[in-house]
Enzyme design. Structure first.
Site, short mmCIF file in Angstrom:
data_model
loop_
_atom_site.label_atom_id
_atom_site.label_comp_id
_atom_site.label_asym_id
_atom_site.label_seq_id
_atom_site.Cartn_x
_atom_site.Cartn_y
_atom_site.Cartn_z
CB CYS A 10 -3.06 10.82 -1.01
SG CYS A 10 -2.67 9.18 -1.63
NE ARG A 65 4.27 8.96 0.46
CZ ARG A 65 3.96 10.19 0.03
NH1 ARG A 65 3.98 11.21 0.85
NH2 ARG A 65 3.63 10.39 -1.24
NE ARG A 118 1.50 4.19 1.28
CZ ARG A 118 2.16 4.93 0.39
NH1 ARG A 118 1.60 5.26 -0.75
NH2 ARG A 118 3.37 5.35 0.64
CG ASN A 155 3.41 10.96 -6.30
OD1 ASN A 155 2.98 11.99 -6.80
ND2 ASN A 155 3.66 10.84 -5.01
CG ASP A 156 3.76 4.64 -7.44
OD1 ASP A 156 4.83 4.55 -8.07
OD2 ASP A 156 3.70 4.55 -6.20
CG HIS A 165 16.41 14.65 -1.74
ND1 HIS A 165 16.14 13.68 -0.81
CD2 HIS A 165 16.89 15.70 -1.06
CE1 HIS A 165 16.47 14.12 0.38
NE2 HIS A 165 16.93 15.35 0.25
C1 PEP Z 1 1.59 8.01 -5.04
O1 PEP Z 1 2.12 7.09 -5.67
O2 PEP Z 1 1.06 9.00 -5.58
C2 PEP Z 1 1.58 7.99 -3.56
C3 PEP Z 1 0.88 8.86 -2.88
O3 PEP Z 1 2.37 7.07 -2.96
P1 PEP Z 1 3.98 7.21 -2.84
O4 PEP Z 1 4.37 8.56 -3.37
O5 PEP Z 1 4.29 7.02 -1.42
O6 PEP Z 1 4.41 6.08 -3.72
MG MG Z 2 2.64 5.28 -4.62
#
Ligand code: PEP
Ligand code: MG
Length: 552
Positions: free
Chosen positions: A483, A288, A324, A435-436, A186
């Site tokens: 992204c 998103r 998405r 990120n994931d 956050h």
């Molecule tokens: C990611 O996972 O990098 C992504 C862009 O999706 P989110 O952060 O919404 O999971």
């Molecule tokens: Mg993700």
């Protein structure tokens, strides 16, 4: 010099402020009754304390904008509400010690508000917040939450909650540093929104005291305690020159020698899209959609969805927009998605996996996207989150194309990066969610502050998978963008360009910095940085090697 994970670039030198701690409210051991002679004075002291709290909240409301300002103003009004003030005063006049009287009066109203339910119940947290502030004022303690500094200051904290940061004024809170938190925490999101330098997961930050001068470097991820003022001044000035270059950058995305890389914005609704349109963003790289519906108990109708998607398409009409489909589950559960109870939701039925048990949900969303496209005369691209296999990609592409949409998938699971070539047989583009991808490659929860060093997108293993997906895209002649938050880091954006990505999509506040940085380096420098990073053993080595290759 303390080290952490850099989140928002920029350098600031200023004194430390910290959020006040919650007062420990000890009512049990208090005296049963106060002497009659002091009761009027105690009642007055209470009224003055409540007034001081309300004034400070109103001040903060005046410094804030939008929803934050409204929240603070409403809390200030509640702090002066006659009903609870009267209930506390009456108790004091009957002999209850002042702190105990405040706690009891608030308890009485909390019970009442809870019973009334609905909007009233939502005010319970505000009332408890006011109680803590009034008790702190009465006890001579610093006010809980973030103090309003008189001069530009650096906010250091263990971690920051949304309530701490409502109404932060970026002119007065000029940087953030936290002991906990990861690049997607956050704190990081708030810093990016405010556009102020930020470093998270800073080991040793807890012992840095209020008013100590610190130099926060959001590019290197360092916090220097009591630096030489002249050295600190020069570091700030150099960063300022960089920021000015960024402010003057007007797009489109390209390296100094003219290699084009599209720079897009990440948005979550129409308002964010309209704000992003004010930047040089060339389109939307990630909408998103699940963030539009986090508070919904029931599935939005196709018409409701169409209106929301059309707003974003309208804001960027004539430009590319990548929508998405719902990425529900794990850290973003949606009540209407029917998530099963799972021990490990991040490894469970989330993203595209929901479509298996509920194909209608995806189909109705695609229907709404197609309707929004028709209404706005645009041609949006759609992509599915959390794809793990070529079969899933094929099934999604077939369904999306049946609605006349251009279909792609996100690469967020190592399996998808490893078999990107086979996935590309079915889809028109890829978008890498770093990120994931970092979370699943490193087997480290992206929400865990303790594991922030592992979920760092500079981890060479994560970048090796990015490189695989990009190579597969180049071989197939199809676009591959990034992204995830990695694209918001100007230095890493250059590395990604060197790896061969065709677009970078980041929060609106990060776009100028990324574009300006890219405009200063050549494609060859980016490629040298990419090679160096892939040969590095650690995230820190990767960062240092990229800095050297990119001439910084
Ligand atoms: C990611 O996972 O990098 C992504 C862009 O999706 P989110 O952060 O919404 O999971
Ligand atoms: Mg993700």
């Amino acid at each position: 010099m303390l080290r952490g994970v850099p989140v928002v670039a920029g350098v600031r030198y200023a004194p430390v402020i910290r959020p006040g701690r919650l007062p420990v409210i000890d009512v049990g051991a208090g005296e049963a009754s106060i002497d009659e002679s002091v009761r009027p004075a105690e009642a007055e002291r209470f009224v003055a304390a409540a007034a001081a709290v309300a004034t400070r909240l109103r001040d903060r409301a005046a410094h804030a904008t939008g929803a934050a300002s409204e929240v603070l103003a409403a809390t200030a009004t509640l702090a002066q509400d006659r009903a609870w003030l009267g209930a506390a005063e009456k108790r004091i006049k009957d002999g209850t010690p002042v702190v105990q009287a405040v706690v009891q009066a608030v308890e009485q109203f909390v019970a009442m508000f809870t019973q009334l339910g609905g909007l009233m119940a939502e005010r319970v947290a505000d009332l408890q917040d006011i109680r803590d502030r009034v008790v702190a004022e009465l006890s001579g303690l610093p006010e809980p939450g973030v103090p309003l500094p008189d001069i530009p200051s650096i906010l250091c904290a263990e971690d920051l909650a949304p309530a701490d940061t409502a109404g932060l004024d970026p002119k007065l809170v000029v940087a953030l540093a936290t002991t906990l938190g990861g690049p997607t925490s956050h704190t990081a999101i708030i810093a990016r929104q405010l556009g102020i330098p930020c470093v998270v997961a800073v080991a040793g930050l807890d012992v840095v005291e209020v008013e100590t001068m610190v130099l926060v470097d959001g590019t290197l991820g360092t916090v220097t305690v009591s630096p030489d003022p002249a050295v600190a001044g020069e570091a700030v000035a150099a960063a300022q020159r960089e920021a000015e270059r960024a402010a003057h950058w007007s797009g489109p995305g390209a390296t100094a020698d003219g290699h084009a890389v599209s720079i897009f914005a990440n948005v979550q609704d129409g308002a964010a899209a309209r704000a992003a349109r004010e930047t040089p963003a060339e389109g939307v790289g990630l909408f998103r959609t699940e963030l539009c519906f986090l508070n919904r108990d029931t599935e939005p109708t196709v018409d409701e969805q169409t209106d929301i998607y059309a707003e974003v398409l309208e804001a960027f009409s004539g430009a590319k927009v990548v929508i998405r489909t719902l990425d529900a589950g794990s850290d973003k559960p949606l009540k209407f998605a029917g998530h099963p109870d799972e021990a490990n939701p991040a490894l469970g039925v989330r993203g595209i996996r929901i479509a298996e048990g509920n194909p209608g949900l995806l189909d109705r969303q695609l229907q709404a996207i197609a309707a929004a496209a028709k209404r706005t005369g645009t041609e949006p691209w759609v992509m599915a989150p959390m794809i793990a296999t070529a079969e899933e990609a094929e099934s999604f592409a077939t369904q999306a194309r049946s609605h006349g949409l251009i279909a792609g998938v996100m690469i967020e699971v190592p399996a998808a990066a490893l078999l990107a070539d086979r996935i590309l047989e079915h889809v028109d583009f890829l978008s890498i969610g770093t990120n994931d991808l970092a979370q699943y490659t490193m087997a480290a929860d992206r929400m865990s502050a303790e594991l922030a060093a592992l979920t760092d997108p500079w981890q060479p293993a994560v970048l090796a998978l990015v490189a695989m997906a990009v190579r597969a895209g180049a071989a197939a002649g199809k676009p591959v963008g990034v992204c995830g938050e990695a694209a918001a880091d100007p230095l890493l954006a250059c590395v990604l360009t060197g790896l061969g990505v065709t677009s970078l999509s980041a929060a609106a506040a990060a776009i100028q910095g990324v574009g300006a940085k890219l405009a200063q380096v050549t494609l060859q420098q980016c490629q040298a940085a990419a090679d160096a990073v892939l040969g590095a053993a650690t995230a820190a080595d990767a960062r240092a090697a990229a800095l050297a290759a990119l001439g910084n």
